[in-house]
Design a protein around this motif. Structure first.
Motif, PDB file in Angstrom:
ATOM      1  N   GLU A   1     -11.271 -37.085  11.036  1.00 18.57           N
ATOM      2  CA  GLU A   1     -12.043 -37.010   9.683  1.00 18.57           C
ATOM      3  C   GLU A   1     -11.475 -35.906   9.061  1.00 18.57           C
ATOM      4  O   GLU A   1     -11.599 -34.882   9.638  1.00 18.57           O
ATOM      5  CB  GLU A   1     -13.497 -37.260  10.075  1.00 18.57           C
TER       6      GLU A   1
ATOM      7  N   ASN B   1      -9.524 -40.339   2.405  1.00 19.27           N
ATOM      8  CA  ASN B   1     -10.803 -41.333   3.029  1.00 19.27           C
ATOM      9  C   ASN B   1     -10.030 -42.142   3.890  1.00 19.27           C
ATOM     10  O   ASN B   1      -9.389 -43.084   3.669  1.00 19.27           O
ATOM     11  CB  ASN B   1     -11.624 -41.991   1.779  1.00 19.27           C
TER      12      ASN B   1
ATOM     13  N   GLU C   1     -11.474 -44.385   5.936  1.00 23.81           N
ATOM     14  CA  GLU C   1     -12.011 -46.051   5.837  1.00 23.81           C
ATOM     15  C   GLU C   1     -11.205 -46.699   4.889  1.00 23.81           C
ATOM     16  O   GLU C   1     -10.828 -47.965   5.147  1.00 23.81           O
ATOM     17  CB  GLU C   1     -13.341 -46.097   5.368  1.00 23.81           C
ATOM     18  N   ASN C   2     -10.941 -46.079   3.715  1.00 24.82           N
ATOM     19  CA  ASN C   2     -10.161 -46.763   2.513  1.00 24.82           C
ATOM     20  C   ASN C   2      -8.734 -47.109   3.238  1.00 24.82           C
ATOM     21  O   ASN C   2      -8.139 -48.095   3.083  1.00 24.82           O
ATOM     22  CB  ASN C   2      -9.786 -46.001   1.559  1.00 24.82           C
TER      23      ASN C   2
END
Length: 179
Positions: A137, A110, A112-113
């Motif tokens: 992504e 992930n 974003e994490n």
């Protein structure tokens, strides 16, 4: 003998049959024949034969940007080591005894994490970055702190980083050619 009615009937039939045969040609006019207008594509370009017989001119003498007394020697002796192999063996290699060190905190799917962790670490004053820089992504993103030439400095940071993030980082050699 034929009656006058029969003569008129035969004459009418002859005129009608001639009209059926010849009148469509008269009223149709000149017939246009449609043909596709195209040009054939040549299989190869025509080559100017005079170019093949011209003599080749010698190149001009140009000053080199490198001095002739210092030739560049390139030797490739070491096999390429993948990231996994580099992570598994952090033993110093020949020629890298004074190289820099990094702390790899984790690998995240992930993104974003991983970005949130990097921003948190930077906010606390740690030189953190996301590797590789052009992450897409779905790719794996590594969060690293460093590089620093002082191994002791990074070793002292591991306890602080573990209490801050809850992640036990790995102390690895920094390879600038394969980050």
């Amino acid at each position: 003998m034929a009656t006058q009615f029969q003569n008129r009937l035969v004459g009418t039939l002859i005129l009608v049959s001639l009209g059926v045969i010849f009148l469509p040609d008269v009223f149709d006019g000149e017939k246009a024949h449609y043909e596709e207008s195209y040009q054939a594509i040549p299989l190869r370009k025509e080559v100017d034969e005079s170019v093949l017989t011209e003599p080749i001119q010698a190149p001009e003498q140009v000053e080199s940007f490198m001095p002739p007394e210092d030739p560049v020697m390139v030797t490739i002796d070491e096999p390429v080591v993948s990231d996994v192999e580099a992570a598994e063996s952090s033993a110093p290699k020949e020629g890298y005894t004074d190289s820099a060190w990094i702390i790899r905190l984790g690998t995240f799917r992930n993104i974003e994490n991983a970005k949130n962790l990097v921003s948190t670490l930077r906010g606390k004053g740690y030189p953190a970055q996301l590797m590789p820089r052009d992450i897409k992504e779905g790719d794996l993103a590594r969060v690293e702190v460093g590089p620093d030439v002082s191994k002791e400095k990074l070793e002292s940071m591991t306890a602080d980083l573990e209490s801050l993030t809850g992640l036990k980082g790995q102390l690895l050699r920094f390879n600038p050619l394969n980050p």
